[in-house]
Design an enzyme around this catalytic site. Sequence first.
Site, PDB file in Angstrom:
ATOM      1  N   ARG A   1       0.814  -1.210   0.000  1.00  0.00           N
ATOM      2  CA  ARG A   1       0.000   0.000   0.000  1.00  0.00           C
ATOM      3  C   ARG A   1       0.855   1.271   0.000  1.00  0.00           C
ATOM      4  O   ARG A   1       0.375   2.332  -0.385  1.00  0.00           O
ATOM      5  CB  ARG A   1      -0.969  -0.021   1.187  1.00  0.00           C
TER       6      ARG A   1
ATOM      7  N   TYR B   1      -0.083   4.480  -2.226  1.00  0.00           N
ATOM      8  CA  TYR B   1      -0.189   5.850  -1.739  1.00  0.00           C
ATOM      9  C   TYR B   1       0.766   6.781  -2.484  1.00  0.00           C
ATOM     10  O   TYR B   1       0.429   7.928  -2.784  1.00  0.00           O
ATOM     11  CB  TYR B   1       0.104   5.900  -0.238  1.00  0.00           C
TER      12      TYR B   1
ATOM     13  N   TYR C   1     -13.552  10.255   2.025  1.00  0.00           N
ATOM     14  CA  TYR C   1     -14.686  10.050   2.918  1.00  0.00           C
ATOM     15  C   TYR C   1     -14.255  10.214   4.373  1.00  0.00           C
ATOM     16  O   TYR C   1     -13.100  10.026   4.726  1.00  0.00           O
ATOM     17  CB  TYR C   1     -15.339   8.685   2.684  1.00  0.00           C
TER      18      TYR C   1
ATOM     19  N   VAL D   1      -7.760  11.946   8.860  1.00  0.00           N
ATOM     20  CA  VAL D   1      -7.784  10.883   9.860  1.00  0.00           C
ATOM     21  C   VAL D   1      -7.645   9.529   9.169  1.00  0.00           C
ATOM     22  O   VAL D   1      -8.493   9.151   8.366  1.00  0.00           O
ATOM     23  CB  VAL D   1      -9.085  10.920  10.689  1.00  0.00           C
TER      24      VAL D   1
ATOM     25  N   ALA E   1     -15.512   9.008  11.382  1.00  0.00           N
ATOM     26  CA  ALA E   1     -16.163   7.834  11.972  1.00  0.00           C
ATOM     27  C   ALA E   1     -16.235   7.970  13.484  1.00  0.00           C
ATOM     28  O   ALA E   1     -17.202   7.514  14.113  1.00  0.00           O
ATOM     29  CB  ALA E   1     -15.401   6.567  11.579  1.00  0.00           C
TER      30      ALA E   1
ATOM     31  N   GLN F   1      -9.163   0.171  12.631  1.00  0.00           N
ATOM     32  CA  GLN F   1      -8.716  -0.821  11.650  1.00  0.00           C
ATOM     33  C   GLN F   1      -8.473  -2.167  12.320  1.00  0.00           C
ATOM     34  O   GLN F   1      -7.479  -2.837  12.077  1.00  0.00           O
ATOM     35  CB  GLN F   1      -7.462  -0.314  10.922  1.00  0.00           C
TER      36      GLN F   1
ATOM     37  N   ALA G   1     -19.931   2.815  11.205  1.00  0.00           N
ATOM     38  CA  ALA G   1     -20.825   3.924  10.888  1.00  0.00           C
ATOM     39  C   ALA G   1     -21.640   3.605   9.642  1.00  0.00           C
ATOM     40  O   ALA G   1     -21.167   2.934   8.721  1.00  0.00           O
ATOM     41  CB  ALA G   1     -20.016   5.200  10.672  1.00  0.00           C
TER      42      ALA G   1
ATOM     43  N   SER H   1     -14.643  -1.643  10.455  1.00  0.00           N
ATOM     44  CA  SER H   1     -14.921  -1.985  11.853  1.00  0.00           C
ATOM     45  C   SER H   1     -13.965  -1.265  12.802  1.00  0.00           C
ATOM     46  O   SER H   1     -12.764  -1.185  12.547  1.00  0.00           O
ATOM     47  CB  SER H   1     -14.786  -3.497  12.074  1.00  0.00           C
ATOM     48  N   THR H   2     -14.517  -0.767  13.889  1.00  0.00           N
ATOM     49  CA  THR H   2     -13.729  -0.156  14.964  1.00  0.00           C
ATOM     50  C   THR H   2     -14.089  -0.863  16.266  1.00  0.00           C
ATOM     51  O   THR H   2     -15.255  -1.169  16.507  1.00  0.00           O
ATOM     52  CB  THR H   2     -14.051   1.342  15.096  1.00  0.00           C
TER      53      THR H   2
END
Length: 281
Positions: free
Chosen positions: A85, A89, A111, A116, A143, A185, A226, A253-254
């Site tokens: 990744r 990026y 989004y 963040v 979120a 994450q 969310a 998911s958090t």
Amino acid sequence: MSSKETKKNQQSLAPQKSAGKVTFVGTGLQLAGQISVLSKSYIENADIIFSLVPDGFTERWLVSLNANHHSLQPYYAQKGEVKNRRDTYSQMVDAILEQVRLGLNVVVALYGHPGVFACVSHLSIKQARLEGYQAEMLPGVSAESCLWADLGIDPGTSGHQSYEATQFMLYQHIPNPKTHLLLWQISLAGEHTLTEFSTTSERLEILVEHLSQWYPREHEVVIYEAATLPHLKPRIERFNLEQLPHVELSTISTLLIPPSEQLALNFDILKRLGIEACDIG
């Protein structure tokens, strides 16, 4: 008039190339409804917009605001491809800065909150400023903002801590069990190669064992996701900490771990301030 003066006058009459700039804006978590008026106006007036958003509905809405739209999603690894990744990026940053260097007014819509868990924004802004271009970020609904609202928690009541799940595992962070703990994450917990998009039950069990130093294994925790569309409800799933390795997780998911201990008064400070313990609400 000399030829030198004529040339100088011609140059002054020529259209000036505008200085490129880049602005990162947040679309919030829900389609159209959580973006600020200012961020929306930036999108509408941009020369070109890039985006990373969670669904096609939001992407089509952005196109309705500005037809010169380009998604950054294709830079991620495609099916069957193994790609770090960091490379993804870096390519995104290059694509954004290429347009800035052309003198364009570039807007990048991400989004949630654009700063963040979004390294592309920070990397792009840093590079743009190093090259002398204007670069800024506008805030968005994150979120975390949605989490406090959906769960009815005021984080100011006991405080809170926030960590990326893998970082929490790999470094010597010591949580305070008297406050709320957020692990972001969680579906990537223990994944350090930046080539995978999921974790394993074995890694999650290691996390549970690690957390059990401060929280009982039977302590109730929450997986939160969310809602990303107006007709959807947020996911709020409660279970005991020890069950985490067997809970279904997604990329959004958090993990919220509520306090497992009561706040304890600092009697030394109370004495120095001349405050009686009974006066503390």
